[in-house]
Design a protein around this motif. Structure first.
Motif, PDB file in Angstrom:
ATOM      1  N   ALA A 139       0.851  -1.196   0.000  1.00  0.00           N
ATOM      2  CA  ALA A 139       0.000   0.000   0.000  1.00  0.00           C
ATOM      3  C   ALA A 139       0.886   1.245   0.000  1.00  0.00           C
ATOM      4  CB  ALA A 139      -0.937   0.016   1.208  1.00  0.00           C
ATOM      5  N   PHE A 140       0.291   2.394  -0.350  1.00  0.00           N
ATOM      6  CA  PHE A 140       1.108   3.605  -0.512  1.00  0.00           C
ATOM      7  C   PHE A 140       1.751   4.050   0.796  1.00  0.00           C
ATOM      8  CE2 PHE A 140      -0.682   7.454   1.378  1.00  0.00           C
ATOM      9  CZ  PHE A 140      -1.938   7.039   1.782  1.00  0.00           C
ATOM     10  N   LYS A 141       1.260   3.561   1.920  1.00  0.00           N
ATOM     11  CA  LYS A 141       1.826   3.965   3.207  1.00  0.00           C
ATOM     12  C   LYS A 141       3.336   3.648   3.278  1.00  0.00           C
ATOM     13  CE  LYS A 141      -2.409   4.602   5.420  1.00  0.00           C
ATOM     14  NZ  LYS A 141      -3.368   4.406   4.348  1.00  0.00           N
ATOM     15  N   ASP A 142       3.774   2.645   2.512  1.00  0.00           N
ATOM     16  CA  ASP A 142       5.205   2.307   2.507  1.00  0.00           C
ATOM     17  C   ASP A 142       6.067   3.475   2.031  1.00  0.00           C
ATOM     18  OD1 ASP A 142       5.054  -0.392   3.375  1.00  0.00           O
ATOM     19  OD2 ASP A 142       4.526  -1.048   1.352  1.00  0.00           O
ATOM     20  N   GLY A 171      -5.392  -1.613   9.268  1.00  0.00           N
ATOM     21  CA  GLY A 171      -4.676  -2.585   8.426  1.00  0.00           C
ATOM     22  C   GLY A 171      -3.437  -2.056   7.744  1.00  0.00           C
ATOM     23  N   ASP A 172      -3.576  -1.007   6.934  1.00  0.00           N
ATOM     24  CA  ASP A 172      -2.446  -0.621   6.083  1.00  0.00           C
ATOM     25  C   ASP A 172      -1.334   0.112   6.840  1.00  0.00           C
ATOM     26  OD1 ASP A 172      -3.578  -1.801   3.917  1.00  0.00           O
ATOM     27  OD2 ASP A 172      -4.463   0.030   3.115  1.00  0.00           O
ATOM     28  N   THR A 173      -1.703   1.031   7.716  1.00  0.00           N
ATOM     29  CA  THR A 173      -0.672   1.760   8.448  1.00  0.00           C
ATOM     30  C   THR A 173       0.119   0.814   9.340  1.00  0.00           C
ATOM     31  OG1 THR A 173      -1.845   3.853   8.427  1.00  0.00           O
ATOM     32  CG2 THR A 173      -0.261   3.547  10.192  1.00  0.00           C
ATOM     33  N   THR A 283      -9.449   9.228  -0.538  1.00  0.00           N
ATOM     34  CA  THR A 283      -9.094   9.971   0.673  1.00  0.00           C
ATOM     35  C   THR A 283      -9.779   9.431   1.919  1.00  0.00           C
ATOM     36  OG1 THR A 283      -8.658  11.971  -0.601  1.00  0.00           O
ATOM     37  CG2 THR A 283      -9.162  12.268   1.722  1.00  0.00           C
ATOM     38  N   GLY A 284      -8.996   9.353   3.004  1.00  0.00           N
ATOM     39  CA  GLY A 284      -9.523   8.975   4.308  1.00  0.00           C
ATOM     40  C   GLY A 284      -9.169  10.040   5.316  1.00  0.00           C
ATOM     41  N   ASN A 285      -7.919  10.032   5.748  1.00  0.00           N
ATOM     42  CA  ASN A 285      -7.458  10.972   6.756  1.00  0.00           C
ATOM     43  C   ASN A 285      -6.929  12.274   6.169  1.00  0.00           C
ATOM     44  OD1 ASN A 285      -7.486  11.202   9.515  1.00  0.00           O
ATOM     45  ND2 ASN A 285      -6.219   9.385   9.823  1.00  0.00           N
ATOM     46  N   PHE A 286      -7.050  12.461   4.850  1.00  0.00           N
ATOM     47  CA  PHE A 286      -6.661  13.694   4.161  1.00  0.00           C
ATOM     48  C   PHE A 286      -5.149  13.903   4.148  1.00  0.00           C
ATOM     49  CE2 PHE A 286      -6.939  18.271   3.016  1.00  0.00           C
ATOM     50  CZ  PHE A 286      -7.942  18.216   2.082  1.00  0.00           C
ATOM     51  N   GLY A 287      -4.369  12.841   4.414  1.00  0.00           N
ATOM     52  CA  GLY A 287      -2.922  12.994   4.412  1.00  0.00           C
ATOM     53  C   GLY A 287      -2.370  13.024   2.995  1.00  0.00           C
ATOM     54  N   ASP A 288      -2.760  12.023   2.202  1.00  0.00           N
ATOM     55  CA  ASP A 288      -2.221  11.895   0.862  1.00  0.00           C
ATOM     56  C   ASP A 288      -2.581  13.117   0.008  1.00  0.00           C
ATOM     57  OD1 ASP A 288      -0.797  10.556  -1.020  1.00  0.00           O
ATOM     58  OD2 ASP A 288      -2.285   8.993  -1.393  1.00  0.00           O
ATOM     59  N   VAL A 289      -3.824  13.541   0.059  1.00  0.00           N
ATOM     60  CA  VAL A 289      -4.236  14.661  -0.792  1.00  0.00           C
ATOM     61  C   VAL A 289      -3.673  15.981  -0.259  1.00  0.00           C
ATOM     62  CG1 VAL A 289      -6.482  15.258   0.252  1.00  0.00           C
ATOM     63  CG2 VAL A 289      -6.156  15.464  -2.221  1.00  0.00           C
ATOM     64  N   PRO A 335     -11.836  -0.043   3.411  1.00  0.00           N
ATOM     65  CA  PRO A 335     -11.827   0.265   4.847  1.00  0.00           C
ATOM     66  C   PRO A 335     -10.882   1.408   5.228  1.00  0.00           C
ATOM     67  CG  PRO A 335     -10.714  -1.833   4.408  1.00  0.00           C
ATOM     68  CD  PRO A 335     -11.395  -1.419   3.125  1.00  0.00           C
ATOM     69  N   SER A 336      -9.829   1.655   4.439  1.00  0.00           N
ATOM     70  CA  SER A 336      -8.907   2.734   4.811  1.00  0.00           C
ATOM     71  C   SER A 336      -9.522   4.107   4.585  1.00  0.00           C
ATOM     72  CB  SER A 336      -7.602   2.619   4.009  1.00  0.00           C
ATOM     73  OG  SER A 336      -6.940   1.427   4.357  1.00  0.00           O
ATOM     74  N   MET A 337     -10.710   4.138   3.982  1.00  0.00           N
ATOM     75  CA  MET A 337     -11.415   5.401   3.793  1.00  0.00           C
ATOM     76  C   MET A 337     -12.676   5.471   4.651  1.00  0.00           C
ATOM     77  SD  MET A 337     -10.881   5.241  -0.286  1.00  0.00           S
ATOM     78  CE  MET A 337     -11.764   6.719  -0.749  1.00  0.00           C
ATOM     79  N   PRO A 413     -10.150  -1.662  -4.231  1.00  0.00           N
ATOM     80  CA  PRO A 413     -11.352  -0.831  -4.041  1.00  0.00           C
ATOM     81  C   PRO A 413     -11.058   0.657  -3.844  1.00  0.00           C
ATOM     82  CG  PRO A 413     -11.478  -2.816  -2.691  1.00  0.00           C
ATOM     83  CD  PRO A 413     -10.112  -2.803  -3.284  1.00  0.00           C
ATOM     84  N   HIS A 414      -9.989   0.977  -3.120  1.00  0.00           N
ATOM     85  CA  HIS A 414      -9.679   2.395  -2.883  1.00  0.00           C
ATOM     86  C   HIS A 414      -9.332   3.101  -4.186  1.00  0.00           C
ATOM     87  CE1 HIS A 414      -8.800   0.040   0.722  1.00  0.00           C
ATOM     88  NE2 HIS A 414      -9.158   1.103   1.428  1.00  0.00           N
ATOM     89  N   THR A 415      -8.464   2.457  -4.963  1.00  0.00           N
ATOM     90  CA  THR A 415      -8.065   3.026  -6.249  1.00  0.00           C
ATOM     91  C   THR A 415      -9.277   3.189  -7.162  1.00  0.00           C
ATOM     92  OG1 THR A 415      -5.937   1.901  -5.989  1.00  0.00           O
ATOM     93  CG2 THR A 415      -6.503   2.691  -8.209  1.00  0.00           C
ATOM     94  N   ALA A 435      -3.118   5.189  -7.284  1.00  0.00           N
ATOM     95  CA  ALA A 435      -3.422   3.783  -6.993  1.00  0.00           C
ATOM     96  C   ALA A 435      -2.784   3.459  -5.652  1.00  0.00           C
ATOM     97  CB  ALA A 435      -2.888   2.883  -8.096  1.00  0.00           C
ATOM     98  N   THR A 436      -3.618   3.433  -4.590  1.00  0.00           N
ATOM     99  CA  THR A 436      -3.078   3.448  -3.235  1.00  0.00           C
ATOM    100  C   THR A 436      -2.791   2.067  -2.656  1.00  0.00           C
ATOM    101  OG1 THR A 436      -5.348   3.724  -2.455  1.00  0.00           O
ATOM    102  CG2 THR A 436      -3.988   5.705  -2.582  1.00  0.00           C
ATOM    103  N   ALA A 437      -3.355   1.011  -3.247  1.00  0.00           N
ATOM    104  CA  ALA A 437      -3.063  -0.335  -2.730  1.00  0.00           C
ATOM    105  C   ALA A 437      -3.032  -1.335  -3.869  1.00  0.00           C
ATOM    106  CB  ALA A 437      -4.097  -0.763  -1.691  1.00  0.00           C
ATOM    107  N   HIS A 438      -2.276  -2.403  -3.662  1.00  0.00           N
ATOM    108  CA  HIS A 438      -2.265  -3.521  -4.607  1.00  0.00           C
ATOM    109  C   HIS A 438      -3.567  -4.307  -4.433  1.00  0.00           C
ATOM    110  CE1 HIS A 438      -1.110  -7.280  -6.510  1.00  0.00           C
ATOM    111  NE2 HIS A 438       0.000  -6.711  -6.946  1.00  0.00           N
TER     112      HIS A 438
END
Ligand SMILES: *Cc1c(COP(=O)(O)O)cnc(C)c1O
Length: 492
Positions: A139-142, A171-173, A283-289, A335-337, A413-415, A435-438
């Motif tokens: 996931a993009f968190k990496d 999950g992802d973080t 977007t979930g926690n508004f960090g990436d955007v 779920p990450s959103m 699903p997020h992407t 594309a935030t997750a595989h």
């Protein structure tokens, strides 16, 4: 010296007597201020280790570094790592030498499975995917956490400080943070996940890491219960006083900083500064955007940032109509959103709303009491200048997955939510969906929507054969804080 030097010193002069302006050594002293105006200004090292500001606010740079069109054009020849060094150096200031920063970036991004680190994949004449999931935990968190783990270790080396990272994850973080700090000196990580409510891939990516400094805790409760326990531990003077607690969620400035890089990298590949792409961001926690917004404020031509939400649409309502009011979380395939309160939105409210910490602290206190607030006119106009937004339901998400499947691309699903929003907006510029997750990370949801079960990438290796280790605890403060206190290293 570059323009950001002037910008930075222009602000700094008001509060601090500095030696003659725009000497490179002065310009290198990037400082960070809290969105609530009461916490001390910090340099990059301290802001990285602190996470949240002591007044409850979030740290932002005092001024945005500026890149000229020529400097952006010159990035066309740079690798991902060299782009990262260029973009992050002004934020890091003198906390690291350029050579040290390059060494850390080389290590962090050397673990990615694609030579471009974050490759662009073309979908049609208008749409691209920016693939952010080639890191170790899919996931993009990496992208941010691989670097953050190294920054922690670097800044702790030679000190007696021992960090105790406590976090809650859907999950992802959790998986990305554990991978990033496993086995690192001077750090313990305690990661709480809701028992039985993360995907099997996500759980195993956490629980099969057997390094002695990794402590997985399955909470008998929901993600919200886990997060409330973490907050309670940070806010408990006795517990927080005994350990040097640190956070790895996206309130940490260094995480957002690392994410600014791929906006530059992608835009330059599509022709920036001559071309100004649109970015659609699940977007979930508004960090990436928010990292995209930072890139725009630094001079990167971005036509618009599309905030794509699922049915948990507080951010869509806030941007479209100024109504920031939280309801109940509806569980979805993304779920990450699934989020009602987006912590990083406060950074936008601060920057778009004239950077008035006292006024924002007041506004946020009101929100914390009533779970609802209206954006001020300045905040709404500031947001409207850069952002658009959309809300994507389950049917629209599945439709985007099937559209991409026609080109043999399986989306998570997020992407898919990001792509659905990008396709509906079509703003007459190159449209880049993050594309935030595989897809393999959410293979049950992908199979339900498309009938195709995504294949596990090779780098997952023997994940399903490895031994798991975690403790199961009831969702009570007493049980969890006692468990952590027994295993963590107290302050010196
Ligand atoms: C974390 C995450 C998001 C949301 O990112 P924010 O920075 O919280 O807005 C979207 N997609 C995936 C796959 C994630 O892991």
């Amino acid at each position: 010296m570059t323009d950001w030097c002037e910008a930075l010193l222009g602000d700094a002069k008001a509060t601090l007597a500095l030696p003659p302006p725009c000497h490179p050594a002065n310009a290198r002293r990037m400082r960070y201020q809290s969105t609530r105006g009461q916490a001390p200004l910090l340099g990059f090292r301290d802001v990285t280790l602190a996470g949240l500001a002591s007044d409850g606010g979030l740290y932002v740079p005092e001024a945005w570094p500026q890149f000229t069109p020529d400097q952006i054009a010159a990035m066309a020849d740079l690798s991902y790592v060299e782009t990262a060094v260029r973009v992050m150096q002004p934020f890091v200031g003198d906390a690291l030498t350029e050579a040290e920063l390059r060494e850390l970036c080389t290590q962090a991004y050397g673990r990615f499975s694609h030579a471009a680190v974050t490759p662009l994949v073309q979908l049609d004449h208008r749409h691209w995917l920016l693939e952010l999931f080639h890191g170790p935990t899919l996931a993009f968190k990496d992208v941010a956490l691989q670097l953050l783990g190294l920054l922690f270790e670097k800044f702790l080396t030679g000190t007696t400080t021992h960090l105790t990272i406590v976090g809650a994850t859907s999950g992802d973080t959790g998986s990305a943070a554990i991978d990033a700090v496993a086995g690192r000196h001077g750090i313990d990580i305690f990661m709480l996940h809701p028992k039985g409510r993360v995907s099997d891939v996500q759980r195993r990516q956490m629980t099969t890491v057997l390094a002695p400094n990794v402590h997985n805790i399955a909470i008998e409760g929901s993600f919200d219960d886990a997060q409330a326990l973490v907050k309670a531990m940070f806010n408990d003077p006795d517990f927080a006083g005994r350990f040097t607690l640190s956070a790895v969620n996206s309130i940490n400035w260094a995480r957002l900083m690392a994410q600014i890089v791929y906006y530059f990298y992608a835009a330059v590949r599509l022709g920036a500064p001559q071309v100004a792409p649109v970015f659609a961001v699940p977007t979930g926690n508004f960090g990436d955007v928010f990292a995209g917004y930072a890139a725009a404020r630094m001079g990167l031509p971005i036509r618009r940032l599309i905030v794509a939400t699922n049915v948990n649409d507080i951010l869509h309502r806030a941007i479209a109509s100024g109504d920031y009011s939280a309801g109940d979380v509806t569980p979805t395939a993304a779920p990450s959103m699934d989020i009602q309160v987006s912590s990083n939105f406060e950074r936008l409210l601060f920057d778009a709303g004239a950077r008035d910490g006292a006024a924002l602290a007041e506004q946020m206190r009101g929100f914390e009491a009533s779970k609802a607030m209206r954006l001020t006119n300045a905040q709404q106009q500031g947001a409207a200048r850069w952002f658009a937004s959309d809300r994507i339901d389950a049917a629209e998400m599945a439709q985007a997955m099937r559209w991409a499947a026609d080109s043999d691309l399986i989306l998570d699903p997020h992407t898919a939510i990001g792509l659905a929003a990008a396709r509906r907006a079509d703003l007459g510029a190159p449209m880049v969906t993050l594309a935030t997750a595989h897809p393999a990370k959410f293979r049950d949801a992908v199979e339900r929507a498309t009938g195709t079960r995504p294949r596990m990438p090779n780098r997952i290796g023997d994940l399903f054969d490895r031994e798991e280790r975690y403790d199961v605890l009831p969702a009570t403060f007493e049980a969890v804080s006692a468990h952590i206190a027994e295993r963590a290293t107290p302050r010196g």
